[in-house]
Design a protein around this motif. Structure first.
Motif, PDB file in Angstrom:
ATOM      1  N   ASN A  53      51.530  96.951  13.270  1.00 41.92           N
ATOM      2  CA  ASN A  53      52.826  96.815  13.929  1.00 41.92           C
ATOM      3  C   ASN A  53      52.974  97.947  14.938  1.00 41.92           C
ATOM      4  OD1 ASN A  53      55.877  97.368  14.256  1.00 41.92           O
ATOM      5  ND2 ASN A  53      55.834  95.373  13.264  1.00 41.92           N
ATOM      6  N   GLU A  54      53.057  97.596  16.217  1.00 41.84           N
ATOM      7  CA  GLU A  54      53.203  98.597  17.281  1.00 41.84           C
ATOM      8  C   GLU A  54      54.679  98.785  17.620  1.00 41.84           C
ATOM      9  OE1 GLU A  54      51.244  97.247  20.810  1.00 41.84           O
ATOM     10  OE2 GLU A  54      52.388  95.382  20.904  1.00 41.84           O
ATOM     11  N   VAL A  55      55.046 100.002  17.926  1.00 40.99           N
ATOM     12  CA  VAL A  55      56.445 100.326  18.188  1.00 40.99           C
ATOM     13  C   VAL A  55      56.947  99.637  19.454  1.00 40.99           C
ATOM     14  CG1 VAL A  55      55.806 102.456  19.403  1.00 40.99           C
ATOM     15  CG2 VAL A  55      58.085 102.232  18.423  1.00 40.99           C
ATOM     16  N   THR A  56      56.086  99.503  20.450  1.00 41.31           N
ATOM     17  CA  THR A  56      56.388  98.775  21.667  1.00 41.31           C
ATOM     18  C   THR A  56      55.069  98.392  22.309  1.00 41.31           C
ATOM     19  OG1 THR A  56      57.717  98.757  23.707  1.00 41.31           O
ATOM     20  CG2 THR A  56      56.471 100.753  23.244  1.00 41.31           C
ATOM     21  N   HIS A  57      55.109  97.494  23.265  1.00 41.82           N
ATOM     22  CA  HIS A  57      53.871  97.049  23.917  1.00 41.82           C
ATOM     23  C   HIS A  57      53.771  97.747  25.261  1.00 41.82           C
ATOM     24  CE1 HIS A  57      50.456  94.380  23.969  1.00 41.82           C
ATOM     25  NE2 HIS A  57      50.735  94.011  25.217  1.00 41.82           N
ATOM     26  N   SER A  58      52.821  98.663  25.367  1.00 42.92           N
ATOM     27  CA  SER A  58      52.725  99.479  26.574  1.00 42.92           C
ATOM     28  C   SER A  58      51.283  99.884  26.827  1.00 42.92           C
ATOM     29  CB  SER A  58      53.585 100.742  26.422  1.00 42.92           C
ATOM     30  OG  SER A  58      53.322 101.675  27.451  1.00 42.92           O
ATOM     31  N   ILE A  59      50.927 100.052  28.080  1.00 43.24           N
ATOM     32  CA  ILE A  59      49.601 100.550  28.443  1.00 43.24           C
ATOM     33  C   ILE A  59      49.411 101.971  27.922  1.00 43.24           C
ATOM     34  CG2 ILE A  59      48.179 101.193  30.458  1.00 43.24           C
ATOM     35  CD1 ILE A  59      49.220  98.618  31.778  1.00 43.24           C
ATOM     36  N   PHE A  60      50.496 102.596  27.515  1.00 45.17           N
ATOM     37  CA  PHE A  60      50.442 103.893  26.837  1.00 45.17           C
ATOM     38  C   PHE A  60      49.519 103.821  25.615  1.00 45.17           C
ATOM     39  CE2 PHE A  60      53.181 107.222  24.481  1.00 45.17           C
ATOM     40  CZ  PHE A  60      52.544 108.277  25.102  1.00 45.17           C
ATOM     41  N   TYR A  61      49.394 102.650  25.019  1.00 47.96           N
ATOM     42  CA  TYR A  61      48.557 102.472  23.828  1.00 47.96           C
ATOM     43  C   TYR A  61      47.256 101.763  24.178  1.00 47.96           C
ATOM     44  CZ  TYR A  61      53.184 103.460  22.055  1.00 47.96           C
ATOM     45  OH  TYR A  61      54.411 104.027  21.833  1.00 47.96           O
ATOM     46  N   ALA A  62      46.752 102.038  25.365  1.00 43.75           N
ATOM     47  CA  ALA A  62      45.551 101.380  25.874  1.00 43.75           C
ATOM     48  C   ALA A  62      44.362 101.399  24.917  1.00 43.75           C
ATOM     49  CB  ALA A  62      45.156 102.001  27.219  1.00 43.75           C
TER      50      ALA A  62
ATOM     51  N   VAL B 135      56.725 100.358   5.346  1.00 42.86           N
ATOM     52  CA  VAL B 135      57.283 100.665   4.033  1.00 42.86           C
ATOM     53  C   VAL B 135      57.447  99.404   3.194  1.00 42.86           C
ATOM     54  CG1 VAL B 135      59.349 101.503   2.843  1.00 42.86           C
ATOM     55  CG2 VAL B 135      58.427 102.786   4.766  1.00 42.86           C
ATOM     56  N   SER B 136      57.838  98.308   3.825  1.00 43.52           N
ATOM     57  CA  SER B 136      58.080  97.065   3.094  1.00 43.52           C
ATOM     58  C   SER B 136      56.798  96.302   2.786  1.00 43.52           C
ATOM     59  CB  SER B 136      59.030  96.160   3.880  1.00 43.52           C
ATOM     60  OG  SER B 136      58.404  95.704   5.068  1.00 43.52           O
ATOM     61  N   GLY B 137      55.696  96.700   3.424  1.00 44.32           N
ATOM     62  CA  GLY B 137      54.432  96.035   3.170  1.00 44.32           C
ATOM     63  C   GLY B 137      54.151  94.841   4.049  1.00 44.32           C
ATOM     64  N   THR B 138      54.976  94.598   5.069  1.00 48.73           N
ATOM     65  CA  THR B 138      54.695  93.491   5.975  1.00 48.73           C
ATOM     66  C   THR B 138      53.712  93.898   7.071  1.00 48.73           C
ATOM     67  OG1 THR B 138      56.638  94.004   7.333  1.00 48.73           O
ATOM     68  CG2 THR B 138      56.933  92.413   5.547  1.00 48.73           C
ATOM     69  N   ALA B 139      53.379  95.187   7.145  1.00 49.15           N
ATOM     70  CA  ALA B 139      52.326  95.683   8.026  1.00 49.15           C
ATOM     71  C   ALA B 139      51.479  96.670   7.235  1.00 49.15           C
ATOM     72  CB  ALA B 139      52.903  96.355   9.262  1.00 49.15           C
ATOM     73  N   ASP B 140      50.178  96.692   7.515  1.00 53.48           N
ATOM     74  CA  ASP B 140      49.284  97.639   6.865  1.00 53.48           C
ATOM     75  C   ASP B 140      49.305  98.984   7.577  1.00 53.48           C
ATOM     76  OD1 ASP B 140      48.286  95.620   5.056  1.00 53.48           O
ATOM     77  OD2 ASP B 140      47.111  94.843   6.740  1.00 53.48           O
ATOM     78  N   ILE B 141      49.334  98.918   8.902  1.00 56.31           N
ATOM     79  CA  ILE B 141      49.290 100.118   9.737  1.00 56.31           C
ATOM     80  C   ILE B 141      50.404 100.038  10.767  1.00 56.31           C
ATOM     81  CG2 ILE B 141      47.959 101.341  11.514  1.00 56.31           C
ATOM     82  CD1 ILE B 141      45.415 100.515   9.995  1.00 56.31           C
ATOM     83  N   GLY B 142      51.065 101.157  10.994  1.00 56.87           N
ATOM     84  CA  GLY B 142      52.084 101.237  12.029  1.00 56.87           C
ATOM     85  C   GLY B 142      51.633 102.174  13.132  1.00 56.87           C
ATOM     86  N   LEU B 143      51.861 101.775  14.375  1.00 51.54           N
ATOM     87  CA  LEU B 143      51.625 102.642  15.527  1.00 51.54           C
ATOM     88  C   LEU B 143      52.992 103.031  16.048  1.00 51.54           C
ATOM     89  CD1 LEU B 143      49.931 103.972  17.742  1.00 51.54           C
ATOM     90  CD2 LEU B 143      49.886 101.764  18.942  1.00 51.54           C
TER      91      LEU B 143
END
Length: 328
Positions: A32-41, A75-83
């Motif tokens: 789960n990414e916090v937002t969609h941006s080229i910042f996370y290229a 925290v809820s388990g709907t994502a394994d990894i958070g960015l």
């Protein structure tokens, strides 16, 4: 911060029910990414260049639209990894959660947002914000706190509007709210291309280095999936190395599938903007010095009063192993 903590605490109570019987394939990683941006290229390059596939990992990518929502997913388990911004892990740790989300890899080392104004101000100075309203996102989120930090450094008296959700900032600004807004790329350049504003300055270049975004997961997930987490970071490191060494046109080709509808020109401009401010971390290891810079920002914004130890939310064990194996 209080609203954020209430939401997280509610989900902490529900998390055990949510996690029962999820039965995930180990090699399917829900990010789960916090937002969609080229910042996370580096993340998108790793996906599009097949680096995750090389390690038998399939990525299921979702967008949180704010670090509070991304942390909720972890925290809820709907994502394994958070960015997301590591400040969220600090907030959760402050509540005493046992299986708390920890940082296992850093990806950016400064704020990736840009100041966008309604007028094209040549030779922009931070004093140009004096007496103006700027849309800064959610109070307690990293974009808002880094903006506060930069404004305080420049002794500027302006109004930061915290009332608009992070993923609604652009629409509100283009609809007429505020004099300035902070936006990540390629959104900032898209606003300018549409004739709705002008990109004036980088918040990250002004506020300095801080561990702005990192990969996080619950300790239980890391402990139970160490090989997958290690391979996940290997793919990210490989993508970073591609990003800093490849021809700019090849980088655009690698990012294009993740930014459908964004022109090659805007993708290229966004990459160049982030290269210019030295946005990306060359190492996935978050140092204690960097972490202390983060704590300084949190205390400046008065969202944190208690001290949270570095090793409470940062686990560099897998990142260290990754670098050792890649350089062996």
């Amino acid at each position: 911060m209080k609203k954020f903590l209430i939401a997280i605490l509610t989900l902490i109570l529900l998390a055990p029910l949510t996690l029962v019987g999820c039965g995930n394939d180990k090699n399917v990683v829900r990010v789960n990414e916090v937002t969609h941006s080229i910042f996370y290229a580096p993340l998108y390059i790793a996906i599009n260049n097949g680096y995750f596939e090389e390690y038998d990992i399939e990525i299921e990518l979702t967008n949180g639209g704010g670090s509070d929502k991304s942390m909720t997913a972890v925290v809820s388990g709907t994502a394994d990894i958070g960015l997301m911004g590591p400040e969220t892990a600090v907030y959760v740790a402050a509540q005493g959660r046992q299986d708390l989300p920890v940082v296992f890899g850093q990806i950016t080392k400064r704020d990736g947002s840009f100041i966008v104004g309604r007028e094209n101000i040549e030779n922009f100075e931070w004093s140009d914000l004096e007496g103006k309203e700027i849309l800064g996102g959610r109070r307690g989120g990293m974009p808002a706190m880094m903006l506060e930090y930069a404004i305080k450094q420049n002794n500027v008296n302006c109004t930061i509007n915290y009332d608009i959700a992070f993923d609604n900032l652009t629409g509100a600004f283009m609809g007429g709210t505020g004099d300035f807004v902070t936006a990540f790329e390629p959104v900032a350049s898209t606003i300018e291309q549409n004739g709705k504003g002008y990109v004036l300055a980088s918040v990250g270049a002004e506020s300095g280095e801080v561990p702005f975004t990192a990969f996080m997961a619950n300790r239980s997930y890391i402990n139970n999936n160490q090989e997958t987490v290690k391979n996940f970071l290997k793919a990210i490191v490989k993508a970073y190395n591609f990003l800093v060494s490849a021809n700019i046109d090849d980088i655009v080709d690698s990012l294009r599938p993740s930014f459908d509808g964004t022109s090659d020109l805007l993708i290229k401009q966004s990459i160049q903007s982030y290269i210019a401010i030295d946005a990306w971390s060359s190492s996935p290891i978050m140092t204690e010095v960097a972490y202390n810079n983060l704590i300084k920002v949190l205390k400046n914004s008065e969202t944190l009063t208690a001290d949270i130890a570095y090793n409470t939310i940062v686990d560099n064990s897998i990142a260290t192993l990754v670098l050792q194996e890649l350089t062996a």
